[in-house]
Design a protein around this motif. Structure first.
Motif, short mmCIF file in Angstrom:
data_model
loop_
_atom_site.label_atom_id
_atom_site.label_comp_id
_atom_site.label_asym_id
_atom_site.label_seq_id
_atom_site.Cartn_x
_atom_site.Cartn_y
_atom_site.Cartn_z
N PHE A 202 0.83 -1.21 0.00
CA PHE A 202 0.00 0.00 0.00
C PHE A 202 0.86 1.27 0.00
O PHE A 202 0.67 2.18 -0.80
CB PHE A 202 -0.92 -0.03 1.22
N ILE A 203 1.82 1.33 0.90
CA ILE A 203 2.60 2.57 1.04
C ILE A 203 3.48 2.80 -0.19
O ILE A 203 3.60 3.92 -0.69
CB ILE A 203 3.48 2.55 2.32
N THR A 204 4.09 1.73 -0.69
CA THR A 204 5.03 1.89 -1.81
C THR A 204 4.33 1.93 -3.16
O THR A 204 4.89 2.40 -4.14
CB THR A 204 6.04 0.73 -1.86
N GLY A 205 3.11 1.37 -3.23
CA GLY A 205 2.45 1.22 -4.54
C GLY A 205 3.12 0.13 -5.38
O GLY A 205 2.92 0.05 -6.58
N GLN A 206 3.94 -0.70 -4.74
CA GLN A 206 4.63 -1.78 -5.44
C GLN A 206 4.15 -3.13 -4.89
O GLN A 206 3.85 -3.24 -3.71
CB GLN A 206 6.14 -1.70 -5.21
N ASN A 207 4.11 -4.14 -5.76
CA ASN A 207 3.74 -5.48 -5.31
C ASN A 207 4.98 -6.31 -4.99
O ASN A 207 6.04 -6.09 -5.57
CB ASN A 207 2.95 -6.21 -6.40
N VAL A 208 4.81 -7.26 -4.08
CA VAL A 208 5.89 -8.22 -3.81
C VAL A 208 5.88 -9.23 -4.97
O VAL A 208 4.87 -9.87 -5.25
CB VAL A 208 5.66 -8.96 -2.47
N LEU A 209 7.01 -9.36 -5.64
CA LEU A 209 7.09 -10.25 -6.82
C LEU A 209 7.54 -11.66 -6.48
O LEU A 209 7.14 -12.62 -7.13
CB LEU A 209 8.09 -9.67 -7.84
N GLY A 210 8.43 -11.77 -5.47
CA GLY A 210 8.96 -13.09 -5.12
C GLY A 210 9.63 -13.01 -3.77
O GLY A 210 9.98 -11.92 -3.30
N VAL A 211 9.78 -14.18 -3.15
CA VAL A 211 10.31 -14.20 -1.77
C VAL A 211 11.25 -15.39 -1.55
O VAL A 211 11.16 -16.41 -2.24
CB VAL A 211 9.18 -14.30 -0.72
N SER A 212 12.10 -15.21 -0.55
CA SER A 212 12.89 -16.30 -0.03
C SER A 212 12.60 -16.32 1.47
O SER A 212 12.79 -15.31 2.16
CB SER A 212 14.37 -16.04 -0.29
N VAL A 361 -2.27 -10.41 -1.37
CA VAL A 361 -1.55 -10.71 -0.11
C VAL A 361 -1.52 -12.23 0.10
O VAL A 361 -0.49 -12.81 0.47
CB VAL A 361 -2.21 -10.00 1.08
N GLN A 362 -2.65 -12.87 -0.14
CA GLN A 362 -2.74 -14.33 0.05
C GLN A 362 -1.72 -15.06 -0.81
O GLN A 362 -1.10 -16.04 -0.38
CB GLN A 362 -4.15 -14.80 -0.32
N ARG A 363 -1.52 -14.56 -2.03
CA ARG A 363 -0.53 -15.19 -2.93
C ARG A 363 0.88 -15.03 -2.38
O ARG A 363 1.72 -15.91 -2.55
CB ARG A 363 -0.62 -14.57 -4.32
N VAL A 364 1.16 -13.89 -1.74
CA VAL A 364 2.48 -13.71 -1.13
C VAL A 364 2.66 -14.69 0.03
O VAL A 364 3.70 -15.35 0.14
CB VAL A 364 2.68 -12.25 -0.65
N LEU A 365 1.62 -14.83 0.86
CA LEU A 365 1.70 -15.76 1.99
C LEU A 365 1.97 -17.19 1.48
O LEU A 365 2.77 -17.93 2.05
CB LEU A 365 0.41 -15.75 2.81
N GLU A 366 1.30 -17.52 0.40
CA GLU A 366 1.45 -18.88 -0.15
C GLU A 366 2.87 -19.07 -0.71
O GLU A 366 3.49 -20.12 -0.52
CB GLU A 366 0.38 -19.08 -1.23
N ALA A 367 3.42 -18.03 -1.33
CA ALA A 367 4.80 -18.12 -1.85
C ALA A 367 5.78 -18.26 -0.69
O ALA A 367 6.77 -19.00 -0.79
CB ALA A 367 5.12 -16.88 -2.70
N VAL A 368 5.50 -17.58 0.42
CA VAL A 368 6.36 -17.70 1.61
C VAL A 368 6.35 -19.15 2.09
O VAL A 368 7.40 -19.74 2.37
CB VAL A 368 5.88 -16.76 2.74
N GLU A 369 5.19 -19.75 2.15
CA GLU A 369 5.10 -21.14 2.64
C GLU A 369 5.80 -22.10 1.68
O GLU A 369 6.50 -23.03 2.11
CB GLU A 369 3.63 -21.54 2.83
N ARG A 370 5.65 -21.86 0.37
CA ARG A 370 6.32 -22.74 -0.60
C ARG A 370 7.84 -22.59 -0.49
O ARG A 370 8.57 -23.57 -0.52
CB ARG A 370 5.86 -22.42 -2.03
N SER A 371 8.30 -21.35 -0.36
CA SER A 371 9.74 -21.11 -0.27
C SER A 371 10.32 -21.76 0.99
O SER A 371 11.36 -22.42 0.95
CB SER A 371 10.03 -19.61 -0.28
N ALA A 372 9.61 -21.57 2.11
CA ALA A 372 10.10 -22.13 3.38
C ALA A 372 10.16 -23.66 3.31
O ALA A 372 11.09 -24.28 3.82
CB ALA A 372 9.20 -21.67 4.53
N ALA A 373 9.17 -24.25 2.65
CA ALA A 373 9.14 -25.71 2.54
C ALA A 373 10.23 -26.21 1.60
O ALA A 373 10.61 -27.38 1.63
CB ALA A 373 7.76 -26.16 2.03
#
Ligand SMILES: NC(=O)c1ccc[n+]([C@@H]2O[C@H](COP(=O)([O-])OP(=O)(O)OC[C@H]3O[C@@H](n4cnc5c(N)ncnc54)[C@H](O)[C@@H]3O)[C@@H](O)[C@H]2O)c1
Length: 383
Positions: A202-212, A361-373
């Motif tokens: 919200f603040i940045t106006g940018q989306n999270v694209l990928g995570v580790s 946001v849900q997609r980011v949470l899901e990517a976090v879980e996939r990355s952690a696994a």
């Protein structure tokens, strides 16, 4: 007498969020000049006795003991969902299909599939829908977004976000619903990590694209909860397995080129509700900590940070409240959320954050879980 159109509200759930939402529904019309006057028509719970007691205390005119009856009622035009995540999708979709407007607590759902179904139902519905990421309505956070939009910190390079609490440090704290995957979807990640992902986007106006990502469950078993599901819950002698993360840490890339770090934990001794975000840009920095929620810190380099007391009438939402320096609190963020929601309902505009924002946001949470696994492997957020 007011000439505003009355709109009936039905709320499901009456504990923590139910109480704070009730406060917002009760007070919003007294502070903001609104196109619609909310009527607190019906409260739904499961036990008749407890729901009636809550309705009397919180100001609801009638009760139902099954939310399915609430969504059918003609005197309900808005359904407010304040239950754990395992019931969000079912209630929201039924309400939208019954022609109601819906405001739903965060995280939008427990899975991406549920969130997608909610977005599809919202797109097909007449009613408006909003996911309740209330921190967008902290005046200092809304002001931070304004500063970013005005280019005052330039091109954003770093996003540093944390959400730190300490209420489950004690291993004898019972196994409440927030520690059970089938009820909560995930642990610190979905409960509080979702807020900082939404706030960062919200603040940045940018989306999270990928995570580790890295997640950890420190306490694997806890006493089963007896009485209350809330923070004052008590435990029994029997124990059960904790099926969610206790802490989630992840780094990520944002769509505008920023790099980001996120940390969500309920094991940070001494931190009560430290929802913090710091941005470093090419021209300056911004920093916020919810434990001092009326302050925004701003720097253009040189002499460190300047403290902005976000209580001036031209600051977001503040003009409706008290004189400068008198400060707002947690509950006001919900009043602001309800105000914006009612305005969107009245004009037919899409409320923000929408169900689509909740899905993101849900997609980011899901990517976090996939990355952690997957051993913290860099994992794209799927579209
Ligand atoms: N925006 C925020 O800052 C914030 C803060 C806390 C919680 N939340 C979210 O709000 C939601 C509720 O959390 P909470 O802290 O209020 O939980 P809570 O345990 O305090 O209250 C949950 C309520 O839901 C009721 N409930 C559960 N299942 C139900 C059903 N099938 N039918 C009717 N009522 C049912 C319970 O009886 C209780 O009244 C969750 O999605 C949570 O993530 C948001």
């Amino acid at each position: 007498m007011s000439d505003r159109t009355t709109i009936g509200v039905g709320m499901v759930g009456y504990a923590f969020m139910g109480r704070v939402h009730s406060q917002a529904w009760r007070s919003v019309g007294a502070f903001f000049d609104l196109p619609l006057a909310p009527r607190m028509a019906v409260l739904a719970g499961r036990s008749k006795e407890r729901t009636e007691a809550a309705a009397a205390q919180l100001g609801w005119a009638d009760v139902e003991t099954d939310w399915r009856e609430l969504v059918k009622r003609d005197d309900v035009q808005i359904v407010d969902i304040c239950t754990p995540g395992d019931s969000h999708a079912e209630i929201a979709i039924a309400a939208l299909q019954a022609g109601k407007h819906v405001i739903c607590e965060k995280p939008l759902a427990n899975t991406v599939a549920e969130a997608e179904a909610m977005v599809a139902a919202a797109a097909a519905a007449q009613g408006r829908s909003m996911v309740a990421f209330n921190y967008r309505r902290v005046p200092a956070i809304a002001l931070a977004r304004r500063f970013v939009e005005e280019g005052r910190i330039g091109e954003i390079r770093h996003v540093r976000a944390q959400y730190l609490q300490d209420w489950i440090v004690d291993p004898e704290f019972p196994l409440v619903w927030r520690l059970q995957k089938d009820k909560a979807g995930s642990g610190a990640l979905g409960d509080i990590g979702a807020h900082i992902v939404d706030a960062a986007q919200f603040i940045t106006g940018q989306n999270v694209l990928g995570v580790s990502a890295l997640t950890e469950t420190f306490i694997k078993e806890r006493p089963l909860a007896t009485e209350s599901a809330g923070l004052g819950a008590t435990g029994s002698a029997a124990r059960g397995e904790v099926t969610v993360d206790d802490a989630a840490l992840f780094i990520g890339r944002m769509s505008g080129g920023a790099v980001a770090s996120f940390e969500a934990t309920r094991f940070a001794n001494g931190r009560k509700n430290a929802m913090r975000i710091e941005l470093n840009g090419s021209l300056g920095s911004l920093a916020f900590d919810f434990e001092a929620m009326n302050e925004l810190w701003f720097s253009t380099g040189g002499g460190g940070f300047e403290r902005i007391l976000v209580t001036e009438p031209d600051h977001p939402y503040v003009g409706a409240w008290w004189p400068p320096g008198h400060g707002l609190g947690y509950e006001h963020t919900f009043t602001h959320e309800i105000k914006d929601f009612l305005e969107a309902v009245a004009t037919g505009a899409d409320p923000s954050p929408s169900f689509a924002d909740g899905l993101r946001v849900q997609r980011v949470l899901e990517a976090v879980e996939r990355s952690a696994a997957d051993g913290s492997r860099y994992t794209n957020v799927e579209d």
